[in-house]
Design an enzyme around this catalytic site. Sequence first.
Site, mmCIF file in Angstrom:
data_model
loop_
_atom_site.group_PDB
_atom_site.id
_atom_site.type_symbol
_atom_site.label_atom_id
_atom_site.label_comp_id
_atom_site.label_asym_id
_atom_site.label_seq_id
_atom_site.Cartn_x
_atom_site.Cartn_y
_atom_site.Cartn_z
ATOM 1 N N ARG A 289 -9.868 0.498 8.345
ATOM 2 C CA ARG A 289 -9.321 -0.804 8.731
ATOM 3 C C ARG A 289 -10.386 -1.698 9.354
ATOM 4 O O ARG A 289 -10.127 -2.866 9.615
ATOM 5 C CB ARG A 289 -8.332 -0.490 9.802
ATOM 6 C CG ARG A 289 -6.956 -0.984 9.980
ATOM 7 C CD ARG A 289 -6.083 -1.316 8.921
ATOM 8 N NE ARG A 289 -4.826 -1.751 9.420
ATOM 9 C CZ ARG A 289 -3.663 -1.159 9.153
ATOM 10 N NH1 ARG A 289 -3.613 -0.104 8.413
ATOM 11 N NH2 ARG A 289 -2.559 -1.663 9.612
ATOM 12 N N ARG B 19 10.962 -1.969 11.360
ATOM 13 C CA ARG B 19 9.946 -1.392 12.244
ATOM 14 C C ARG B 19 9.779 -2.238 13.502
ATOM 15 O O ARG B 19 10.069 -3.423 13.500
ATOM 16 C CB ARG B 19 8.605 -1.324 11.487
ATOM 17 C CG ARG B 19 8.496 -0.103 10.635
ATOM 18 C CD ARG B 19 7.322 -0.045 9.710
ATOM 19 N NE ARG B 19 6.100 -0.717 10.093
ATOM 20 C CZ ARG B 19 5.012 -0.772 9.323
ATOM 21 N NH1 ARG B 19 5.002 -0.162 8.148
ATOM 22 N NH2 ARG B 19 3.934 -1.411 9.709
ATOM 23 N N ARG C 8 11.696 -5.858 4.652
ATOM 24 C CA ARG C 8 11.454 -4.405 4.499
ATOM 25 C C ARG C 8 12.374 -3.613 5.429
ATOM 26 O O ARG C 8 12.689 -4.036 6.539
ATOM 27 C CB ARG C 8 10.005 -4.069 4.861
ATOM 28 C CG ARG C 8 9.783 -2.547 4.858
ATOM 29 C CD ARG C 8 8.363 -2.137 5.006
ATOM 30 N NE ARG C 8 7.720 -2.757 6.136
ATOM 31 C CZ ARG C 8 6.392 -2.788 6.300
ATOM 32 N NH1 ARG C 8 5.611 -2.234 5.404
ATOM 33 N NH2 ARG C 8 5.869 -3.375 7.344
ATOM 34 N N LYS D 242 0.843 -1.217 0.000
ATOM 35 C CA LYS D 242 0.000 0.000 0.000
ATOM 36 C C LYS D 242 0.868 1.253 0.000
ATOM 37 O O LYS D 242 0.661 2.173 -0.787
ATOM 38 C CB LYS D 242 -0.943 0.006 1.227
ATOM 39 C CG LYS D 242 -1.851 -1.203 1.315
ATOM 40 C CD LYS D 242 -2.731 -1.177 2.540
ATOM 41 C CE LYS D 242 -1.998 -1.309 3.858
ATOM 42 N NZ LYS D 242 -1.342 -2.633 4.082
ATOM 43 N N ARG E 35 -0.528 -9.242 13.262
ATOM 44 C CA ARG E 35 -1.071 -8.266 12.296
ATOM 45 C C ARG E 35 -1.825 -8.977 11.172
ATOM 46 O O ARG E 35 -2.857 -8.501 10.715
ATOM 47 C CB ARG E 35 0.063 -7.418 11.704
ATOM 48 C CG ARG E 35 0.500 -6.322 12.668
ATOM 49 C CD ARG E 35 1.859 -5.774 12.312
ATOM 50 N NE ARG E 35 1.918 -5.192 10.997
ATOM 51 C CZ ARG E 35 3.026 -5.110 10.263
ATOM 52 N NH1 ARG E 35 4.162 -5.587 10.719
ATOM 53 N NH2 ARG E 35 2.989 -4.538 9.087
HETATM 54 P P1 AP5 Z 1 4.829 -1.655 1.875
HETATM 55 O O1 AP5 Z 1 4.532 -0.741 0.744
HETATM 56 O O2 AP5 Z 1 5.581 -1.118 3.053
HETATM 57 O O3 AP5 Z 1 3.516 -2.448 2.341
HETATM 58 P P2 AP5 Z 1 2.242 -1.940 3.147
HETATM 59 O O4 AP5 Z 1 1.065 -2.623 2.536
HETATM 60 O O5 AP5 Z 1 2.205 -0.443 3.207
HETATM 61 O O6 AP5 Z 1 2.580 -2.622 4.543
HETATM 62 P P3 AP5 Z 1 2.454 -2.102 6.038
HETATM 63 O O7 AP5 Z 1 3.135 -3.166 6.873
HETATM 64 O O8 AP5 Z 1 2.941 -0.709 6.209
HETATM 65 O O9 AP5 Z 1 0.957 -2.181 6.238
HETATM 66 P P4 AP5 Z 1 0.232 -2.305 7.556
HETATM 67 O O10 AP5 Z 1 -1.142 -2.159 7.029
HETATM 68 O O11 AP5 Z 1 0.485 -3.513 8.377
HETATM 69 O O12 AP5 Z 1 0.904 -1.171 8.448
HETATM 70 P P5 AP5 Z 1 0.478 0.296 8.804
HETATM 71 O O13 AP5 Z 1 1.679 1.131 8.795
HETATM 72 O O14 AP5 Z 1 -0.712 0.711 8.000
HETATM 73 O O15 AP5 Z 1 5.648 -2.892 1.237
HETATM 74 C C1 AP5 Z 1 6.143 -3.929 2.072
HETATM 75 C C2 AP5 Z 1 7.542 -4.342 1.573
HETATM 76 O O16 AP5 Z 1 7.411 -4.972 0.309
HETATM 77 C C3 AP5 Z 1 8.531 -3.182 1.380
HETATM 78 O O17 AP5 Z 1 9.813 -3.615 1.730
HETATM 79 C C4 AP5 Z 1 8.468 -2.893 -0.131
HETATM 80 O O18 AP5 Z 1 9.690 -2.363 -0.615
HETATM 81 C C5 AP5 Z 1 8.180 -4.291 -0.677
HETATM 82 N N1 AP5 Z 1 7.377 -4.260 -1.889
HETATM 83 C C6 AP5 Z 1 6.252 -3.513 -2.095
HETATM 84 N N2 AP5 Z 1 5.771 -3.764 -3.332
HETATM 85 C C7 AP5 Z 1 6.601 -4.693 -3.882
HETATM 86 C C8 AP5 Z 1 6.639 -5.371 -5.139
HETATM 87 N N3 AP5 Z 1 5.714 -5.125 -6.091
HETATM 88 N N4 AP5 Z 1 7.620 -6.266 -5.367
HETATM 89 C C9 AP5 Z 1 8.562 -6.533 -4.427
HETATM 90 N N5 AP5 Z 1 8.603 -5.910 -3.217
HETATM 91 C C10 AP5 Z 1 7.630 -5.015 -2.948
HETATM 92 O O19 AP5 Z 1 -0.060 0.106 10.301
HETATM 93 C C11 AP5 Z 1 0.814 -0.218 11.377
HETATM 94 C C12 AP5 Z 1 0.015 -0.317 12.670
HETATM 95 O O20 AP5 Z 1 -0.622 0.969 12.949
HETATM 96 C C13 AP5 Z 1 -1.157 -1.307 12.661
HETATM 97 O O21 AP5 Z 1 -0.742 -2.622 12.975
HETATM 98 C C14 AP5 Z 1 -2.089 -0.688 13.728
HETATM 99 O O22 AP5 Z 1 -1.637 -0.987 15.031
HETATM 100 C C15 AP5 Z 1 -1.935 0.806 13.501
HETATM 101 N N6 AP5 Z 1 -2.924 1.362 12.545
HETATM 102 C C16 AP5 Z 1 -2.639 1.955 11.353
HETATM 103 N N7 AP5 Z 1 -3.772 2.345 10.745
HETATM 104 C C17 AP5 Z 1 -4.796 2.010 11.579
HETATM 105 C C18 AP5 Z 1 -6.205 2.132 11.490
HETATM 106 N N8 AP5 Z 1 -6.797 2.699 10.419
HETATM 107 N N9 AP5 Z 1 -6.959 1.651 12.524
HETATM 108 C C19 AP5 Z 1 -6.381 1.088 13.590
HETATM 109 N N10 AP5 Z 1 -5.049 0.930 13.736
HETATM 110 C C20 AP5 Z 1 -4.256 1.379 12.733
#
Ligand code: AP5
Length: 215
Positions: free
Chosen positions: A88, A162, A127, A13, A173
């Site tokens: 979410r 992270r 990552r 994402k 997660r």
């Molecule tokens: P990346 O782009 O970082 O993936 P992502 O989908 O953004 O993954 P996240 O882990 O950030 O998502 P998340 O939803 O768990 O975390 P968030 O920060 O929202 O890509 C991942 C890796 O793959 C990278 O190394 C990238 O380089 C690689 N990659 C990407 N595309 C690729 C491709 N095509 N080919 C090869 N490699 C590739 O949330 C964190 C925490 O915050 C949650 O657990 C929760 O506690 C809290 N939180 C956040 N939002 C909310 C909400 N709305 N409600 C409640 N709690 C929340």
Amino acid sequence: MKIILLGAPGAGKGTVAKVLTELDGSVQISTGDILRGAVQAGTELGKKADAFMKAGDLVPDELIMDIMKSRLQEPDCKKGFLLDGFPRTIPQAEALKTLLSDLGLTLDMAVSLEVPCEEILNRLTTRRTCENSACQAIYNVRSSPTKIEGICDKCGSKVVQREDETEEAISRRLETYNEKTAPLIGYYKEEGLLMPVEATVTDEVVKAIQDRLKS
Ligand code: AP5
């Protein structure tokens, strides 16, 4: 564009959002980035969110909605926005619907990034993220490494794993995603906004979104 990016942790994402914002000036709104910034800065929000995040649990809906209500009214959202990691839960999606209607805004679509489970695990364990909360650039030691090992190409800060990238937190997660977030796919299908896309190659995802927006 005004779109939601749905997908499991590690689906890409943040990576897709960063490419799309560079194309048309839409702003990426990542609740994860906002929360990590708050934890790093030691604000009240950060103190409340920290334990939930480290454990791989969701932060309570009320805290998230407080953030989003003010964020979506900031002037930079006028050009468009990509919601990365929000909504979410079904209650967040319902609250977003009301909020957007109050603001007179309409979503273009909710893109669901679909990636096989083993690829997700690979991506999350390899990552690296810039530790500077104002940058938070995303790298991968396998697929998109930094030019100088351990140093962010964009701002020169250290890149790190992270805190929620322990094996235990990753598995929590993924469980949380399946239980609370995956139902949003059905929700947005019912709303007529869902665009599922196979998300193994970032450029192909970006092109599919651009093509859909044009049509
Ligand atoms: P990346 O782009 O970082 O993936 P992502 O989908 O953004 O993954 P996240 O882990 O950030 O998502 P998340 O939803 O768990 O975390 P968030 O920060 O929202 O890509 C991942 C890796 O793959 C990278 O190394 C990238 O380089 C690689 N990659 C990407 N595309 C690729 C491709 N095509 N080919 C090869 N490699 C590739 O949330 C964190 C925490 O915050 C949650 O657990 C929760 O506690 C809290 N939180 C956040 N939002 C909310 C909400 N709305 N409600 C409640 N709690 C929340």
